[in-house]
Scaffold this motif. Structure first.
Motif, PDB file in Angstrom:
ATOM      1  N   VAL A 221       0.857  -1.190   0.000  1.00  0.00           N
ATOM      2  CA  VAL A 221       0.000   0.000   0.000  1.00  0.00           C
ATOM      3  C   VAL A 221       0.890   1.236   0.000  1.00  0.00           C
ATOM      4  O   VAL A 221       1.725   1.401   0.888  1.00  0.00           O
ATOM      5  CB  VAL A 221      -0.942   0.039   1.229  1.00  0.00           C
ATOM      6  CG1 VAL A 221      -1.841   1.277   1.171  1.00  0.00           C
ATOM      7  CG2 VAL A 221      -1.791  -1.230   1.304  1.00  0.00           C
ATOM      8  N   PRO A 223       0.882   5.407  -0.061  1.00  0.00           N
ATOM      9  CA  PRO A 223       0.000   6.564   0.154  1.00  0.00           C
ATOM     10  C   PRO A 223       0.563   7.875  -0.405  1.00  0.00           C
ATOM     11  O   PRO A 223       1.771   8.088  -0.439  1.00  0.00           O
ATOM     12  CB  PRO A 223      -0.092   6.633   1.682  1.00  0.00           C
ATOM     13  CG  PRO A 223       1.217   6.057   2.168  1.00  0.00           C
ATOM     14  CD  PRO A 223       1.765   5.174   1.090  1.00  0.00           C
ATOM     15  N   PHE A 236      -4.631   6.278  -1.292  1.00  0.00           N
ATOM     16  CA  PHE A 236      -3.931   5.041  -1.003  1.00  0.00           C
ATOM     17  C   PHE A 236      -4.035   4.109  -2.211  1.00  0.00           C
ATOM     18  O   PHE A 236      -5.137   3.796  -2.666  1.00  0.00           O
ATOM     19  CB  PHE A 236      -4.526   4.344   0.226  1.00  0.00           C
ATOM     20  CG  PHE A 236      -4.292   5.082   1.513  1.00  0.00           C
ATOM     21  CD1 PHE A 236      -3.229   4.746   2.342  1.00  0.00           C
ATOM     22  CD2 PHE A 236      -5.128   6.119   1.907  1.00  0.00           C
ATOM     23  CE1 PHE A 236      -3.013   5.437   3.531  1.00  0.00           C
ATOM     24  CE2 PHE A 236      -4.913   6.806   3.087  1.00  0.00           C
ATOM     25  CZ  PHE A 236      -3.850   6.464   3.902  1.00  0.00           C
ATOM     26  N   ALA A 238      -3.332   0.357  -3.533  1.00  0.00           N
ATOM     27  CA  ALA A 238      -3.120  -0.986  -2.985  1.00  0.00           C
ATOM     28  C   ALA A 238      -2.827  -1.978  -4.104  1.00  0.00           C
ATOM     29  O   ALA A 238      -3.569  -2.051  -5.087  1.00  0.00           O
ATOM     30  CB  ALA A 238      -4.357  -1.437  -2.202  1.00  0.00           C
ATOM     31  N   LEU A 250      -8.436  -2.112   4.009  1.00  0.00           N
ATOM     32  CA  LEU A 250      -7.798  -0.901   3.488  1.00  0.00           C
ATOM     33  C   LEU A 250      -8.444   0.360   4.064  1.00  0.00           C
ATOM     34  O   LEU A 250      -7.762   1.351   4.331  1.00  0.00           O
ATOM     35  CB  LEU A 250      -7.876  -0.879   1.958  1.00  0.00           C
ATOM     36  CG  LEU A 250      -6.916  -1.830   1.247  1.00  0.00           C
ATOM     37  CD1 LEU A 250      -7.275  -1.959  -0.225  1.00  0.00           C
ATOM     38  CD2 LEU A 250      -5.477  -1.348   1.408  1.00  0.00           C
ATOM     39  N   TYR A 253      -7.036   0.697   7.525  1.00  0.00           N
ATOM     40  CA  TYR A 253      -5.644   1.157   7.415  1.00  0.00           C
ATOM     41  C   TYR A 253      -5.603   2.653   7.136  1.00  0.00           C
ATOM     42  O   TYR A 253      -4.867   3.403   7.791  1.00  0.00           O
ATOM     43  CB  TYR A 253      -4.969   0.374   6.293  1.00  0.00           C
ATOM     44  CG  TYR A 253      -3.527   0.748   6.017  1.00  0.00           C
ATOM     45  CD1 TYR A 253      -2.485   0.148   6.712  1.00  0.00           C
ATOM     46  CD2 TYR A 253      -3.204   1.670   5.023  1.00  0.00           C
ATOM     47  CE1 TYR A 253      -1.160   0.465   6.445  1.00  0.00           C
ATOM     48  CE2 TYR A 253      -1.886   1.999   4.754  1.00  0.00           C
ATOM     49  CZ  TYR A 253      -0.872   1.395   5.458  1.00  0.00           C
ATOM     50  OH  TYR A 253       0.430   1.723   5.192  1.00  0.00           O
ATOM     51  N   SER A 254      -6.387   3.099   6.182  1.00  0.00           N
ATOM     52  CA  SER A 254      -6.359   4.516   5.800  1.00  0.00           C
ATOM     53  C   SER A 254      -6.894   5.407   6.912  1.00  0.00           C
ATOM     54  O   SER A 254      -6.353   6.491   7.163  1.00  0.00           O
ATOM     55  CB  SER A 254      -7.161   4.731   4.513  1.00  0.00           C
ATOM     56  OG  SER A 254      -8.529   4.400   4.679  1.00  0.00           O
ATOM     57  N   SER A 258      -5.033   8.559   8.776  1.00  0.00           N
ATOM     58  CA  SER A 258      -5.593   9.890   8.503  1.00  0.00           C
ATOM     59  C   SER A 258      -5.834  10.665   9.793  1.00  0.00           C
ATOM     60  O   SER A 258      -5.823  11.904   9.800  1.00  0.00           O
ATOM     61  CB  SER A 258      -6.909   9.759   7.721  1.00  0.00           C
ATOM     62  OG  SER A 258      -7.910   9.159   8.523  1.00  0.00           O
ATOM     63  N   ILE A 267      -9.198   5.281  -2.286  1.00  0.00           N
ATOM     64  CA  ILE A 267      -8.483   4.005  -2.229  1.00  0.00           C
ATOM     65  C   ILE A 267      -8.500   3.375  -3.612  1.00  0.00           C
ATOM     66  O   ILE A 267      -9.557   3.040  -4.149  1.00  0.00           O
ATOM     67  CB  ILE A 267      -9.121   3.053  -1.193  1.00  0.00           C
ATOM     68  CG1 ILE A 267      -9.038   3.669   0.208  1.00  0.00           C
ATOM     69  CG2 ILE A 267      -8.436   1.691  -1.231  1.00  0.00           C
ATOM     70  CD1 ILE A 267      -9.744   2.865   1.286  1.00  0.00           C
TER      71      ILE A 267
END
Length: 309
Positions: A221, A223, A236, A238, A250, A253-254, A258, A267
């Motif tokens: 991933v 960013p 992001f 992936a 995801l 994760y984001s 953030s 994403i």
């Protein structure tokens, strides 16, 4: 045979320079000859080496660890045709690792590297790292993945320095996402985003920049931040196929990185298709109904379906 090898090397150097330039590695030093100072380092003919050849050296301050500078020793390998069969592939890779480890051993105390460290204002902690860029030029399978094959090899116990690998599949992923984000946001300021994944605690460590750190090159991933002058968005990318579960992970994760500081998160996945996946994307988003950020999925493999996003 020698002419083919020379041509292959020149192609590899050209491809490598363009790949690394696309991720902001602009100020690398090329073709550095390092004096060998270790009697145990032998040539292919069994004689003591006199020098080691550094294809490229790139230095950057690590945004994930305070007071740390990474010194990346880059070894370029290229096959004009396809990668070799699995057995040869593994044995060659072991040799490439050994070769690069020996190069770093002699380079880290060399006057050439000392001069580079001074020029780059290197920090207190200096970390030497090896990066092997092993490419092939067979158009029939240009995105071939060898990292998954090589991940099963047993590495020797005397490996001193961390080693990274970029193959055709990883290079293709990097080029696709850089092309995609430049195409989508050509009128905005684009930066790589450095999430807090290391030990950096100093406030002055930047959380974004114009180059991609080695630690993120190996990540599945990658960013970015987008700044339009009024607000910042997080993007992001992936390197994985869409599914409800993978997209939900995801999102988690984001949102973790953030920290509620942005209003929009996008994403990107290679195969997201709004005509097939929209309902699953909505269901995944419902798992985070307490968060107010707008989260937008998209595909970074452009087609006419991109107009539906």
């Amino acid at each position: 045979m020698g002419e083919d090898s020379k041509k292959s090397g020149e192609i590899g150097e050209k491809l490598t320079t363009n790949i690394l330039s696309s991720i902001g590695w602009l100020m690398s030093l090329h073709n550095v000859s390092i004096k060998c100072n270790t009697p145990e380092h032998l040539s292919e003919k069994g004689k003591q080496r006199s020098t080691h050849g550094e294809d490229q050296i790139y230095i950057y301050h690590n945004p994930f660890h305070d007071e740390t500078t990474n010194i990346v020793h880059i070894s370029v390998k290229n096959n004009i045709k396809k990668y070799p069969a699995e057995g040869t592939l593994k044995s060659k890779f072991k040799n490439y690792i050994k070769e690069l480890q020996e190069t770093i051993d002699c380079a880290r105390h060399s006057p050439e590297l000392k001069a580079l460290n001074i020029a780059n204002n290197s920090r207190k902690n200096k970390v030497n790292i090896g990066l092997i860029i092993w490419l092939h030029n067979d158009k029939e399978n240009i995105e071939c993945d060898i990292i998954s094959i090589l991940s099963t090899i047993r590495v020797e116990q005397n490996i001193k320095y961390p080693m990274y690998l970029i193959d055709n599949a990883r290079a293709s992923f990097l080029l696709k996402i850089v092309d995609d984000i430049k195409n989508r946001f050509s009128d905005k300021k684009i930066s790589f985003f450095y999430p807090k994944i290391g030990s950096a605690i100093l406030v002055e460590e930047n959380r974004s920049g114009n180059s991609l750190p080695l630690e993120l090159i190996a990540s599945e991933v990658i960013p970015f931040t987008i700044n339009d002058g009024n607000a910042i968005s997080l993007i992001f990318y992936a390197n994985q196929s869409f599914s409800l579960d993978s997209y939900k992970k995801l999102i988690a994760y984001s949102l973790q990185f953030s920290s509620g500081l942005v209003q929009e998160i996008r994403i990107g996945m290679p195969d997201y298709n709004p005509t097939k996946h929209e309902q699953e994307a909505k269901i995944a988003r419902m798992h985070f109904s307490n968060r107010e950020e707008e989260i937008i999925p998209f595909s970074f493999n452009r087609s006419m379906l991109s107009f539906l996003e």
